[in-house]
Design a protein around this motif. Structure first.
Motif, mmCIF file in Angstrom:
data_model
loop_
_atom_site.group_PDB
_atom_site.id
_atom_site.type_symbol
_atom_site.label_atom_id
_atom_site.label_comp_id
_atom_site.label_asym_id
_atom_site.label_seq_id
_atom_site.Cartn_x
_atom_site.Cartn_y
_atom_site.Cartn_z
ATOM 1 N N SER A 179 0.840 -1.188 0.000
ATOM 2 C CA SER A 179 0.000 0.000 0.000
ATOM 3 C C SER A 179 0.878 1.243 0.000
ATOM 4 O O SER A 179 2.074 1.191 0.340
ATOM 5 N N SER A 180 0.286 2.369 -0.357
ATOM 6 C CA SER A 180 1.026 3.625 -0.351
ATOM 7 C C SER A 180 1.497 3.961 1.056
ATOM 8 O O SER A 180 2.564 4.560 1.242
ATOM 9 N N HIS A 181 0.714 3.541 2.058
ATOM 10 C CA HIS A 181 1.105 3.765 3.448
ATOM 11 C C HIS A 181 2.376 2.984 3.777
ATOM 12 O O HIS A 181 3.297 3.518 4.399
ATOM 13 N N ASP A 182 2.409 1.713 3.365
ATOM 14 C CA ASP A 182 3.596 0.883 3.615
ATOM 15 C C ASP A 182 4.829 1.485 2.948
ATOM 16 O O ASP A 182 5.920 1.491 3.522
ATOM 17 N N VAL A 183 4.647 1.969 1.728
ATOM 18 C CA VAL A 183 5.771 2.560 0.991
ATOM 19 C C VAL A 183 6.256 3.812 1.707
ATOM 20 O O VAL A 183 7.467 4.026 1.871
ATOM 21 N N ALA A 184 5.332 4.650 2.133
ATOM 22 C CA ALA A 184 5.699 5.889 2.817
ATOM 23 C C ALA A 184 6.442 5.598 4.116
ATOM 24 O O ALA A 184 7.450 6.235 4.431
ATOM 25 N N VAL A 185 5.948 4.624 4.875
ATOM 26 C CA VAL A 185 6.597 4.254 6.137
ATOM 27 C C VAL A 185 8.015 3.764 5.877
ATOM 28 O O VAL A 185 8.968 4.132 6.582
ATOM 29 N N ALA A 186 8.166 2.919 4.852
ATOM 30 C CA ALA A 186 9.488 2.391 4.522
ATOM 31 C C ALA A 186 10.439 3.496 4.085
ATOM 32 O O ALA A 186 11.613 3.520 4.475
ATOM 33 N N ALA A 187 9.943 4.428 3.267
ATOM 34 C CA ALA A 187 10.787 5.516 2.774
ATOM 35 C C ALA A 187 11.259 6.404 3.918
ATOM 36 O O ALA A 187 12.431 6.802 3.976
ATOM 37 N N VAL A 188 10.351 6.712 4.849
ATOM 38 C CA VAL A 188 10.725 7.543 6.001
ATOM 39 C C VAL A 188 11.771 6.829 6.853
ATOM 40 O O VAL A 188 12.752 7.433 7.306
ATOM 41 N N ALA A 189 11.568 5.519 7.057
ATOM 42 C CA ALA A 189 12.523 4.743 7.855
ATOM 43 C C ALA A 189 13.892 4.710 7.184
ATOM 44 O O ALA A 189 14.931 4.851 7.848
ATOM 45 N N LEU A 190 13.912 4.538 5.872
ATOM 46 C CA LEU A 190 15.187 4.493 5.147
ATOM 47 C C LEU A 190 15.902 5.841 5.197
ATOM 48 O O LEU A 190 17.126 5.908 5.353
ATOM 49 N N ALA A 191 15.139 6.920 5.050
ATOM 50 C CA ALA A 191 15.742 8.249 5.098
ATOM 51 C C ALA A 191 16.357 8.535 6.458
ATOM 52 O O ALA A 191 17.319 9.299 6.573
ATOM 53 N N GLY A 192 15.803 7.903 7.511
ATOM 54 C CA GLY A 192 16.313 8.116 8.858
ATOM 55 C C GLY A 192 17.353 7.100 9.284
ATOM 56 O O GLY A 192 17.789 7.105 10.444
ATOM 57 N N THR A 193 17.757 6.230 8.371
ATOM 58 C CA THR A 193 18.754 5.207 8.700
ATOM 59 C C THR A 193 20.090 5.843 9.054
ATOM 60 O O THR A 193 20.520 6.808 8.415
ATOM 61 N N ASP A 194 20.747 5.303 10.062
ATOM 62 C CA ASP A 194 22.103 5.748 10.396
ATOM 63 C C ASP A 194 23.039 5.179 9.341
ATOM 64 O O ASP A 194 23.392 3.997 9.376
ATOM 65 N N ALA A 195 23.430 6.009 8.391
ATOM 66 C CA ALA A 195 24.218 5.544 7.244
ATOM 67 C C ALA A 195 25.705 5.840 7.396
ATOM 68 O O ALA A 195 26.442 5.812 6.412
ATOM 69 N N ARG A 196 26.137 6.148 8.628
ATOM 70 C CA ARG A 196 27.579 6.332 8.811
ATOM 71 C C ARG A 196 28.324 5.036 8.529
ATOM 72 O O ARG A 196 29.502 5.052 8.176
ATOM 73 N N ASP A 197 27.610 3.912 8.680
ATOM 74 C CA ASP A 197 28.087 2.627 8.163
ATOM 75 C C ASP A 197 27.271 2.351 6.910
ATOM 76 O O ASP A 197 26.130 1.889 7.000
ATOM 77 N N PRO A 198 27.803 2.649 5.720
ATOM 78 C CA PRO A 198 27.013 2.525 4.490
ATOM 79 C C PRO A 198 26.451 1.125 4.270
ATOM 80 O O PRO A 198 25.374 0.977 3.700
ATOM 81 N N SER A 199 27.174 0.095 4.722
ATOM 82 C CA SER A 199 26.693 -1.265 4.510
ATOM 83 C C SER A 199 25.352 -1.484 5.213
ATOM 84 O O SER A 199 24.483 -2.213 4.724
ATOM 85 N N HIS A 200 25.161 -0.837 6.357
ATOM 86 C CA HIS A 200 23.890 -0.948 7.078
ATOM 87 C C HIS A 200 22.758 -0.351 6.250
ATOM 88 O O HIS A 200 21.656 -0.925 6.167
ATOM 89 N N ALA A 201 23.014 0.786 5.613
ATOM 90 C CA ALA A 201 21.994 1.427 4.779
ATOM 91 C C ALA A 201 21.631 0.553 3.585
ATOM 92 O O ALA A 201 20.454 0.465 3.206
ATOM 93 N N LEU A 202 22.612 -0.110 3.004
ATOM 94 C CA LEU A 202 22.344 -0.980 1.858
ATOM 95 C C LEU A 202 21.508 -2.191 2.266
ATOM 96 O O LEU A 202 20.599 -2.603 1.539
ATOM 97 N N VAL A 203 21.825 -2.760 3.419
ATOM 98 C CA VAL A 203 21.044 -3.896 3.923
ATOM 99 C C VAL A 203 19.592 -3.479 4.145
ATOM 100 O O VAL A 203 18.655 -4.206 3.789
ATOM 101 N N GLU A 204 19.401 -2.295 4.720
ATOM 102 C CA GLU A 204 18.050 -1.808 4.965
ATOM 103 C C GLU A 204 17.304 -1.560 3.652
ATOM 104 O O GLU A 204 16.105 -1.847 3.542
ATOM 105 N N LEU A 205 17.995 -1.031 2.664
ATOM 106 C CA LEU A 205 17.360 -0.759 1.366
ATOM 107 C C LEU A 205 16.915 -2.054 0.702
ATOM 108 O O LEU A 205 15.765 -2.177 0.262
ATOM 109 N N ALA A 206 17.823 -3.022 0.621
ATOM 110 C CA ALA A 206 17.477 -4.300 -0.008
ATOM 111 C C ALA A 206 16.357 -4.992 0.773
ATOM 112 O O ALA A 206 15.412 -5.532 0.183
#
Length: 232
Positions: free
Chosen positions: A5-32
């Motif tokens: 749903s659009s709600h699920d997508v929005a929630v996921a996008a907000v969570a990804l944008a707030g990911t602590d990406a100082r460790d880039p590998s963590h951000a990639l795992v979250e994205l996939a």
């Protein structure tokens, strides 16, 4: 699988944008991990630096995940990351001459469609790519894929900015630490030589330059003010 749903997508996008990406590998795992269930495909994510793809993360079908790394080599993921443009292949078997090894491995894993969207830092700079593997009969929602990739790009960019701020703070602290002894040495020389502090600093710099010394060397030695003034 029902589309997210659009709600699920929005929630996921907000969570990804707030990911602590100082460790880039963590951000990639979250994205996939977010893209795979939302888009109903096997997903892979990787970064690119100096033309080399690295930090590959994946989620989804185990069979298809074995193909993700190859897809980021001579395949759609690597091509997308290097070009900064989406690479869309609804019928992978037709692309066999283009990516021989990748298409062969994909076919063995039951993958017949592949789509890749870039992870942009700025319009002219690409951080990596999001690779989606599935079936040619079902094209994933590429708009959602771009939205998720953009959210992670924001997190990575923010982390880079934080690193820059931390670096500047360290440099400033280092400069301040080195500045204090210089100011002390200027004051002491000014008092001994009977000059103002600006002139004292110029005397120190001239003496250091003429004798191949650093300012630290000059400050650490007990040098007769008469020798410093003699260099002028």
């Amino acid at each position: 699988m029902e589309p997210a749903s659009s709600h699920d997508v929005a929630v996921a996008a907000v969570a990804l944008a707030g990911t602590d990406a100082r460790d880039p590998s963590h951000a990639l795992v979250e994205l996939a991990g977010s893209a795979a269930p939302i888009l109903g495909v096997t997903a892979g994510a990787a970064l690119i630096s100096d033309g080399a793809v690295h930090g590959v993360a994946s989620a989804g079908s185990d069979r298809a995940r074995a193909v993700v790394s190859v897809g980021f080599g001579q395949g759609p993921g690597g091509e997308c990351a290097r070009s900064g443009r989406p690479v869309l292949c609804d019928d992978l078997p037709r692309e066999r001459p283009r990516w021989l090894a990748f298409v062969a491995k994909a076919a063995a894993a039951g993958v017949t469609g592949a789509w890749a969207v870039p992870i942009h830092h700025t319009p002219g700079t690409t951080l990596g790519a999001l690779l989606l593997l599935g079936h040619r009969r079902t094209t994933p929602d590429l708009h959602t894929a771009e939205l998720l990739a953009g959210a992670v790009a924001s997190a990575l960019t923010h982390a880079h900015e934080l690193d820059s701020v931390d670096r500047e703070r360290r440099q400033l602290r280092s400069a301040l630490r080195s500045r204090i002894p210089i100011e002390q040495a200027k004051g002491a020389l000014a008092a001994q030589a009977g000059v103002d502090v600006d002139t004292a600093f110029q005397l120190m710099r001239t003496h250091a330059r003429r004798h191949g010394l650093s300012l630290t060397d000059v400050m650490s030695r007990e040098i007769d003010p008469a020798l410093l003034t003699a260099d002028q």
